[in-house]
Scaffold this active site. Structure first.
Site, short mmCIF file in Angstrom:
data_model
loop_
_atom_site.label_atom_id
_atom_site.label_comp_id
_atom_site.label_asym_id
_atom_site.label_seq_id
_atom_site.Cartn_x
_atom_site.Cartn_y
_atom_site.Cartn_z
N GLY A 65 0.78 -1.24 0.00
CA GLY A 65 0.00 0.00 0.00
C GLY A 65 0.80 1.29 0.00
O GLY A 65 1.72 1.48 -0.81
N PHE B 251 -5.77 -2.30 2.90
CA PHE B 251 -6.35 -1.81 4.15
C PHE B 251 -7.70 -2.47 4.49
O PHE B 251 -7.90 -2.97 5.60
CB PHE B 251 -6.50 -0.29 4.06
CG PHE B 251 -7.18 0.36 5.22
CD1 PHE B 251 -6.45 0.73 6.34
CD2 PHE B 251 -8.54 0.62 5.20
CE1 PHE B 251 -7.07 1.33 7.42
CE2 PHE B 251 -9.17 1.22 6.27
CZ PHE B 251 -8.43 1.58 7.39
N TYR C 63 -10.54 2.52 15.83
CA TYR C 63 -9.61 2.93 14.77
C TYR C 63 -9.54 4.46 14.72
O TYR C 63 -8.45 5.04 14.67
CB TYR C 63 -10.05 2.36 13.41
CG TYR C 63 -9.15 2.83 12.28
CD1 TYR C 63 -7.84 2.35 12.19
CD2 TYR C 63 -9.59 3.75 11.32
CE1 TYR C 63 -6.99 2.80 11.16
CE2 TYR C 63 -8.76 4.19 10.30
CZ TYR C 63 -7.46 3.70 10.23
OH TYR C 63 -6.62 4.15 9.23
N PRO D 149 -5.06 10.71 4.90
CA PRO D 149 -5.85 10.40 3.70
C PRO D 149 -7.27 9.96 4.03
O PRO D 149 -7.55 9.48 5.13
CB PRO D 149 -5.08 9.22 3.08
CG PRO D 149 -3.82 9.04 3.86
CD PRO D 149 -4.08 9.66 5.20
N ARG E 279 6.78 -6.54 8.70
CA ARG E 279 6.91 -7.94 9.12
C ARG E 279 7.17 -8.82 7.91
O ARG E 279 8.00 -9.70 7.94
CB ARG E 279 5.64 -8.38 9.85
CG ARG E 279 5.44 -7.66 11.18
CD ARG E 279 4.06 -7.86 11.73
NE ARG E 279 3.04 -7.34 10.81
CZ ARG E 279 1.74 -7.37 11.01
NH1 ARG E 279 1.27 -7.93 12.12
NH2 ARG E 279 0.90 -6.87 10.14
N ARG E 280 6.48 -8.57 6.80
CA ARG E 280 6.65 -9.41 5.60
C ARG E 280 7.82 -8.89 4.78
O ARG E 280 7.67 -8.36 3.68
CB ARG E 280 5.36 -9.40 4.78
CG ARG E 280 4.19 -10.13 5.47
CD ARG E 280 2.89 -9.91 4.77
NE ARG E 280 2.47 -8.52 4.83
CZ ARG E 280 1.39 -8.02 4.22
NH1 ARG E 280 0.63 -8.82 3.51
NH2 ARG E 280 1.09 -6.75 4.34
N THR F 17 -5.84 0.00 -1.11
CA THR F 17 -4.66 -0.77 -0.72
C THR F 17 -5.18 -2.09 -0.14
O THR F 17 -6.32 -2.45 -0.38
CB THR F 17 -3.85 -0.03 0.38
OG1 THR F 17 -4.69 0.09 1.53
CG2 THR F 17 -3.40 1.36 -0.06
P1 NDP Z 1 -1.87 -1.88 3.82
O1 NDP Z 1 -2.57 -2.94 4.59
O2 NDP Z 1 -1.76 -2.02 2.37
O3 NDP Z 1 -0.41 -1.65 4.43
C1 NDP Z 1 -0.20 -1.63 5.82
C2 NDP Z 1 1.29 -1.75 6.09
O4 NDP Z 1 1.50 -1.66 7.50
C3 NDP Z 1 1.85 -3.07 5.61
O5 NDP Z 1 3.09 -2.84 4.99
C4 NDP Z 1 2.04 -3.84 6.90
O6 NDP Z 1 3.19 -4.69 6.78
C5 NDP Z 1 2.35 -2.72 7.89
N1 NDP Z 1 2.11 -3.14 9.27
C6 NDP Z 1 0.94 -3.45 9.85
N2 NDP Z 1 1.14 -3.84 11.11
C7 NDP Z 1 2.49 -3.80 11.32
C8 NDP Z 1 3.33 -4.10 12.41
N3 NDP Z 1 2.83 -4.54 13.59
N4 NDP Z 1 4.66 -3.92 12.27
C9 NDP Z 1 5.18 -3.50 11.11
N5 NDP Z 1 4.43 -3.18 10.03
C10 NDP Z 1 3.10 -3.35 10.14
O7 NDP Z 1 -2.63 -0.54 4.20
P2 NDP Z 1 -2.32 1.00 3.84
O8 NDP Z 1 -1.14 1.14 2.99
O9 NDP Z 1 -3.59 1.59 3.40
O10 NDP Z 1 -2.01 1.57 5.31
C11 NDP Z 1 -0.87 2.34 5.61
C12 NDP Z 1 -1.26 3.41 6.61
O11 NDP Z 1 -2.21 4.28 6.01
C13 NDP Z 1 -1.93 2.88 7.88
O12 NDP Z 1 -1.42 3.59 8.99
C14 NDP Z 1 -3.40 3.20 7.67
O13 NDP Z 1 -4.09 3.36 8.88
C15 NDP Z 1 -3.27 4.51 6.92
N6 NDP Z 1 -4.43 4.92 6.13
C16 NDP Z 1 -4.95 4.12 5.16
C17 NDP Z 1 -6.05 4.56 4.43
C18 NDP Z 1 -6.70 3.70 3.39
O14 NDP Z 1 -7.86 3.99 3.03
N7 NDP Z 1 -6.04 2.70 2.84
C19 NDP Z 1 -6.61 5.88 4.65
C20 NDP Z 1 -5.99 6.63 5.72
C21 NDP Z 1 -4.93 6.16 6.40
P3 NDP Z 1 3.31 -6.19 7.31
O15 NDP Z 1 1.92 -6.75 7.41
O16 NDP Z 1 4.17 -6.85 6.30
O17 NDP Z 1 3.98 -6.05 8.63
C1 8X3 Z 2 -8.62 4.90 6.43
C2 8X3 Z 2 -9.71 5.78 5.98
O1 8X3 Z 2 -12.13 6.32 6.36
O2 8X3 Z 2 -11.57 4.04 5.70
O3 8X3 Z 2 -7.98 5.47 7.52
O4 8X3 Z 2 -11.12 4.83 7.92
S1 8X3 Z 2 -11.20 5.21 6.51
#
Ligand code: NDP
Ligand code: 8X3
Length: 257
Positions: free
Chosen positions: A17, A194, A157, A187, A38-39, A192
């Site tokens: 993401g 997510f 959350y 954002p 982690r991955r 992603t």
């Molecule tokens: P993804 O699930 O695609 O990516 C999340 C990333 O966080 C992965 O690389 C995962 O890696 C890592 N992660 C999760 N838990 C851990 C952990 N305990 N230690 C290390 N790494 C960790 O989601 P997004 O890219 O969307 O999310 C990224 C950020 O953006 C988050 O903080 C999310 O809350 C925020 N966000 C996302 C939105 C959306 O709509 N997608 C909107 C607003 C904010 P791995 O599992 O390999 O450890």
């Molecule tokens: C991710 C955006 O609105 O899906 O933080 O929670 S929302």
């Protein structure tokens, strides 16, 4: 010369993401990438592509940000050529579930709080002292629109992301005068993994989140992060809320179907 030639950029949550997109965006700017998740095998698989895009070097770090001792071991004692971290993209995070608070899962709550709040703090605590000592650096927290507006089922959350907003503001105040800049990028909906993570692997439910609307791509957010970090040293972008054109608030989404 690219904007981040040879500078060290640390991205947490770089296996997917927004974090993976930030890795690509900083690679294009010639950065030396320190990428954690982690991955870690996913990051390793991506490394040749990142080098092809322009990254000067790529170092993959297996890391669970919830574990402070592991964060200290992985990031607190880096080889000399990696220790001067110039940009921290503190992005690792997740959502679990969309239940009403009174019906919520304690396991889901703990995972979100431990990752989004404590994990972010762990990384800041280890990385920011070096920036303050060098009197240089940019910290970008990835928050969310959810930290500014609660929505049905968002409860915990939203609470974790409101904490990210307050922590970001506090850090900026504490670093005043050091030259270290602090931002939050918040954002709205970004396509992603997510939602798949939120719904514990239920792809159909995850897909329905984006039905009939055009979400942001992770690359759209990464572009904002690079822009923040590449402002002149005297300019501090404090916060950016970035939404899809089809979204006006946490709960107002225009859908064509
Ligand atoms: P993804 O699930 O695609 O990516 C999340 C990333 O966080 C992965 O690389 C995962 O890696 C890592 N992660 C999760 N838990 C851990 C952990 N305990 N230690 C290390 N790494 C960790 O989601 P997004 O890219 O969307 O999310 C990224 C950020 O953006 C988050 O903080 C999310 O809350 C925020 N966000 C996302 C939105 C959306 O709509 N997608 C909107 C607003 C904010 P791995 O599992 O390999 O450890
Ligand atoms: C991710 C955006 O609105 O899906 O933080 O929670 S929302």
């Amino acid at each position: 010369m690219a904007a981040f030639d040879d500078r060290v950029v640390l991205v947490t949550g770089a296996s997917s993401g927004i974090g993976a997109a930030c890795a690509r965006a900083f690679a294009r700017e010639g950065a030396r990438l320190l990428l954690a998740a982690r991955r870690v095998e996913r990051i390793r698989a991506e490394a040749p592509r990142l080098s092809g895009l322009g990254a000067r070097d790529v170092r993959a770090v297996r890391l669970d940000t919830r574990d402070y001792d592991a964060v200290r071991a992985a990031l607190g004692d880096l080889p000399a050529e990696w220790e001067e971290i110039d940009v921290l993209v503190n992005n690792a995070g997740l959502s679990r579930g969309l239940a009403s608070l009174h019906e919520g899962s304690l396991d889901d709550w703990n995972e979100m709080i431990d990752t989004n709040v404590k994990g972010l703090l762990h990384v800041d605590r280890v990385v920011v002292p070096g920036m303050a000592a060098r009197r240089r650096g940019t910290v970008v927290h990835v928050g969310s629109i959810a930290g500014r507006q609660a929505y049905p089922g968002g409860n915990v959350y939203c609470g974790t992301k409101a904490a990210v907003k307050a922590i970001t503001d506090g850090l900026r105040i504490d670093l005043l005068g050091t030259g270290v800049r602090v931002a939050t990028v918040d954002p709205g909906m970004v396509r992603t993994e997510f939602s798949e993570v939120r719904f514990h692997g239920d792809r159909e439910r995850a897909d329905s989140v984006y039905r009939g609307m055009t979400p942001l791509a992770a690359d759209d957010v990464a572009e904002v992060v690079v822009w923040i970090a590449s402002r002149p040293a005297h300019v501090q972008i404090a916060e950016v809320v970035v939404l899809p054109a089809d979204q006006a608030s946490a709960t107002h989404v225009h859908r064509r179907t």
